[in-house]
Motif scaffolding. Sequence first.
Motif, PDB file in Angstrom:
ATOM      1  N   THR A  30      -0.690  -8.630  19.442  1.00 38.45           N
ATOM      2  CA  THR A  30      -0.301  -8.630  20.842  1.00 38.45           C
ATOM      3  C   THR A  30       1.118  -9.184  20.933  1.00 38.45           C
ATOM      4  O   THR A  30       1.595  -9.857  20.009  1.00 38.45           O
ATOM      5  CB  THR A  30      -1.240  -9.511  21.694  1.00 38.45           C
ATOM      6  OG1 THR A  30      -1.146 -10.870  21.251  1.00 38.45           O
ATOM      7  CG2 THR A  30      -2.685  -9.026  21.624  1.00 38.45           C
ATOM      8  N   GLU A 110      -6.312  -3.912  24.489  1.00 36.39           N
ATOM      9  CA  GLU A 110      -5.203  -3.787  25.424  1.00 36.39           C
ATOM     10  C   GLU A 110      -5.336  -2.519  26.264  1.00 36.39           C
ATOM     11  O   GLU A 110      -6.244  -1.711  26.057  1.00 36.39           O
ATOM     12  CB  GLU A 110      -3.889  -3.845  24.657  1.00 36.39           C
ATOM     13  CG  GLU A 110      -3.738  -5.210  23.984  1.00 36.39           C
ATOM     14  CD  GLU A 110      -2.324  -5.582  23.667  1.00 36.39           C
ATOM     15  OE1 GLU A 110      -1.602  -4.745  23.097  1.00 36.39           O
ATOM     16  OE2 GLU A 110      -1.946  -6.713  24.011  1.00 36.39           O
ATOM     17  N   ARG A 116      -5.900  -5.505  19.424  1.00 41.85           N
ATOM     18  CA  ARG A 116      -4.775  -6.165  18.765  1.00 41.85           C
ATOM     19  C   ARG A 116      -5.083  -7.650  18.606  1.00 41.85           C
ATOM     20  O   ARG A 116      -5.746  -8.253  19.446  1.00 41.85           O
ATOM     21  CB  ARG A 116      -3.484  -5.954  19.556  1.00 41.85           C
ATOM     22  CG  ARG A 116      -3.016  -4.507  19.475  1.00 41.85           C
ATOM     23  CD  ARG A 116      -1.586  -4.313  19.933  1.00 41.85           C
ATOM     24  NE  ARG A 116      -1.190  -2.936  19.697  1.00 41.85           N
ATOM     25  CZ  ARG A 116      -1.490  -1.902  20.495  1.00 41.85           C
ATOM     26  NH1 ARG A 116      -2.196  -2.100  21.593  1.00 41.85           N
ATOM     27  NH2 ARG A 116      -1.087  -0.686  20.198  1.00 41.85           N
ATOM     28  N   ALA A 118      -4.626 -11.440  18.800  1.00 43.60           N
ATOM     29  CA  ALA A 118      -3.954 -12.428  19.641  1.00 43.60           C
ATOM     30  C   ALA A 118      -3.821 -13.765  18.913  1.00 43.60           C
ATOM     31  O   ALA A 118      -2.868 -14.504  19.147  1.00 43.60           O
ATOM     32  CB  ALA A 118      -4.706 -12.615  20.955  1.00 43.60           C
TER      33      ALA A 118
END
Length: 142
Positions: A30, A110, A116, A118
């Motif tokens: 992210t 997302e 993704r 984080a």
Amino acid sequence: MSPHSVTQAIEQADRLINARQFDPLMDFYTDDATLVLRPGLSVCGKAQIRRAFDAIDLYFHGCLQVRQAAMEVLEAGDTALVLARTLVAGETEEGPQVQARKATYVFRREADGQWRCAVDNSYGSDLLDGAPTGSRTRGMTA
């Protein structure tokens, strides 16, 4: 049963790390991701993570190899917690290194539907043993 898309993303990230392809690896994270470099030292954001991978590559003399021996994905909505047994191997100044870590990763799904990372924490709860409570470095130091 097919593998969870998060485990597939992690396997692809491992392939990119092992091939030293750090630019395409950044799509794995992210924009505001945190990467734990070692207990007490983490970096935030893709730009710092990208620089960190260059430093990691240098530390391991360009031969870092990462793979997951086991993974468990716990999903709640657009968030997933991954518990993994991560194997890290490479060559350092001290010679060959092989470590088995109990990693924890946090993923977000997302807007584009992609999972993704984080929070990339290959040390897992071992962080509790290696740094004073509340210590967190947001920038890399030399």
